[in-house]
Design a protein around this motif. Structure first.
Motif, PDB file in Angstrom:
ATOM      1  N   GLN A 124      98.453  51.096  67.156  1.00  8.66           N
ATOM      2  CA  GLN A 124      97.899  52.236  67.548  1.00  8.66           C
ATOM      3  C   GLN A 124      97.838  53.856  66.552  1.00  8.66           C
ATOM      4  OE1 GLN A 124      97.078  53.675  71.189  1.00  8.66           O
ATOM      5  NE2 GLN A 124      96.880  51.017  71.395  1.00  8.66           N
ATOM      6  N   ALA A 125      97.020  53.291  66.274  1.00 13.17           N
ATOM      7  CA  ALA A 125      96.432  54.474  64.532  1.00 13.17           C
ATOM      8  C   ALA A 125      95.524  55.322  64.120  1.00 13.17           C
ATOM      9  CB  ALA A 125      96.061  53.409  63.758  1.00 13.17           C
ATOM     10  N   CYS A 126      95.248  55.878  63.612  1.00 13.56           N
ATOM     11  CA  CYS A 126      94.889  56.952  62.960  1.00 13.56           C
ATOM     12  C   CYS A 126      94.459  57.323  61.726  1.00 13.56           C
ATOM     13  CB  CYS A 126      94.979  58.649  63.796  1.00 13.56           C
ATOM     14  SG  CYS A 126      95.885  59.657  63.563  1.00 13.56           S
ATOM     15  N   PHE A 127      93.482  57.613  60.912  1.00 10.65           N
ATOM     16  CA  PHE A 127      93.093  57.881  59.622  1.00 10.65           C
ATOM     17  C   PHE A 127      92.357  59.549  59.030  1.00 10.65           C
ATOM     18  CE2 PHE A 127      92.457  53.600  60.100  1.00 10.65           C
ATOM     19  CZ  PHE A 127      92.892  52.710  58.539  1.00 10.65           C
ATOM     20  N   ASP A 150      85.678  50.963  63.517  1.00  8.81           N
ATOM     21  CA  ASP A 150      85.198  51.842  65.005  1.00  8.81           C
ATOM     22  C   ASP A 150      85.877  52.178  66.362  1.00  8.81           C
ATOM     23  OD1 ASP A 150      84.183  49.021  66.538  1.00  8.81           O
ATOM     24  OD2 ASP A 150      82.785  50.251  66.700  1.00  8.81           O
ATOM     25  N   ARG A 151      87.201  51.270  66.007  1.00  7.09           N
ATOM     26  CA  ARG A 151      88.086  51.211  66.466  1.00  7.09           C
ATOM     27  C   ARG A 151      89.473  51.801  66.325  1.00  7.09           C
ATOM     28  NH1 ARG A 151      91.330  49.341  70.684  1.00  7.09           N
ATOM     29  NH2 ARG A 151      92.941  48.529  70.282  1.00  7.09           N
ATOM     30  N   ALA A 164      85.047  53.105  48.364  1.00 10.52           N
ATOM     31  CA  ALA A 164      85.241  52.135  49.394  1.00 10.52           C
ATOM     32  C   ALA A 164      85.950  51.760  50.795  1.00 10.52           C
ATOM     33  CB  ALA A 164      84.304  50.698  48.637  1.00 10.52           C
ATOM     34  N   LEU A 165      87.200  51.792  50.401  1.00 11.36           N
ATOM     35  CA  LEU A 165      88.526  52.088  51.356  1.00 11.36           C
ATOM     36  C   LEU A 165      87.404  53.202  52.285  1.00 11.36           C
ATOM     37  CD1 LEU A 165      90.307  50.657  52.486  1.00 11.36           C
ATOM     38  CD2 LEU A 165      91.862  52.931  50.793  1.00 11.36           C
ATOM     39  N   LYS A 166      87.145  54.009  51.739  1.00 12.30           N
ATOM     40  CA  LYS A 166      87.027  55.279  52.701  1.00 12.30           C
ATOM     41  C   LYS A 166      85.908  54.654  53.898  1.00 12.30           C
ATOM     42  CE  LYS A 166      89.309  59.313  50.487  1.00 12.30           C
ATOM     43  NZ  LYS A 166      87.992  61.037  49.267  1.00 12.30           N
ATOM     44  N   ASP A 167      84.125  54.060  53.054  1.00  9.86           N
ATOM     45  CA  ASP A 167      83.800  53.325  53.524  1.00  9.86           C
ATOM     46  C   ASP A 167      84.109  52.694  54.458  1.00  9.86           C
ATOM     47  OD1 ASP A 167      82.075  55.889  52.303  1.00  9.86           O
ATOM     48  OD2 ASP A 167      81.944  54.099  50.859  1.00  9.86           O
ATOM     49  N   LYS A 168      85.049  52.288  54.061  1.00 12.67           N
ATOM     50  CA  LYS A 168      85.237  50.821  55.380  1.00 12.67           C
ATOM     51  C   LYS A 168      86.286  51.286  56.576  1.00 12.67           C
ATOM     52  CE  LYS A 168      88.000  46.593  55.584  1.00 12.67           C
ATOM     53  NZ  LYS A 168      88.182  45.730  54.815  1.00 12.67           N
ATOM     54  N   ILE A 169      87.105  52.814  56.151  1.00  8.16           N
ATOM     55  CA  ILE A 169      87.123  53.318  56.609  1.00  8.16           C
ATOM     56  C   ILE A 169      86.393  53.879  58.225  1.00  8.16           C
ATOM     57  CG2 ILE A 169      88.927  55.072  58.299  1.00  8.16           C
ATOM     58  CD1 ILE A 169      90.904  53.674  55.165  1.00  8.16           C
ATOM     59  N   LYS A 170      85.650  54.766  57.651  1.00  8.23           N
ATOM     60  CA  LYS A 170      84.544  55.434  58.423  1.00  8.23           C
ATOM     61  C   LYS A 170      83.727  54.220  59.109  1.00  8.23           C
ATOM     62  CE  LYS A 170      84.708  59.132  54.745  1.00  8.23           C
ATOM     63  NZ  LYS A 170      83.669  59.869  53.570  1.00  8.23           N
TER      64      LYS A 170
END
Length: 187
Positions: free
Chosen positions: A131-134, A170-171, A161-167
């Motif tokens: 149960q997460a958020c960024f 879609d979970r 690259a990390l920010k792009d991966k997180i953005k």
């Protein structure tokens, strides 16, 4: 008992972490206490003992605390990629996280920061466990140069690259904030 792991770089995110501890977490404590729930935010600014740091056990402590906090995780990113561990860190991992050694070796060989390792281990590699958020600090927020990666550096490229991966996943929700008040509202 609810434990929430807070993942971010340290120096540049002190204001955010302090804001959570002063204004947000007290409200969550109150809410939980009224329901007979114990709430513990895991902020490793205070959780890594000096002897562990000197003995190279930072990696083990981070992974153990993420496991202890599951399924709750908050990832915060600004303009720093963070400390990049070495093979020495992997060599000194405790037995409690031994089953993660091969994966961690791969991340260390990629020159991943401890923050990226935390975010991948805690959330991004196992989409059913959290149960997460960024939260990402908006680039319009003025921060000292000490809190930014050098333009064109490997760390700046890896942070993007990390920010792009997180953005692009879609979970879990990803939020941008431009003030500490907005940051606190989101959390």
């Amino acid at each position: 008992v609810i434990k929430v792991f807070i993942s971010s770089t340290f120096r540049d995110m002190n204001d955010e972490r302090d804001y959570l501890n002063k204004f947000v977490f007290p409200r969550i404590y109150e809410y939980c206490n009224a329901r007979k729930i114990e709430f513990y935010p895991i902020d490793l600014r205070w959780g890594i003992q000096e002897k562990d740091s000197k003995n190279g056990l930072v990696m083990s402590t981070c992974l153990e605390q993420i496991d202890e906090s599951r399924p709750f995780f908050i990832g915060i990113l600004g303009s720093r990629y963070g400390w990049i561990p070495t093979q020495q860190e992997v060599d000194k991992m405790r037995a409690s996280v031994e089953k993660q050694r091969a994966w961690v070796v791969g991340k260390v060989n990629e020159r991943a920061s401890i923050t990226e390792i935390e975010m991948e281990y805690g959330v991004l590699r196992n989409h059913t466990a959290a149960q997460a958020c960024f939260l990402m600090r908006d680039d319009s927020v003025k921060v000292p140069d000490d809190f930014k990666e050098i333009p064109g550096s490997l760390e700046e490229v890896k942070l993007k690259a990390l920010k792009d991966k997180i953005k692009t996943q879609d979970r879990y929700p990803v939020y941008s904030y431009d003030s500490l008040d907005r940051f606190g509202e989101i959390v």
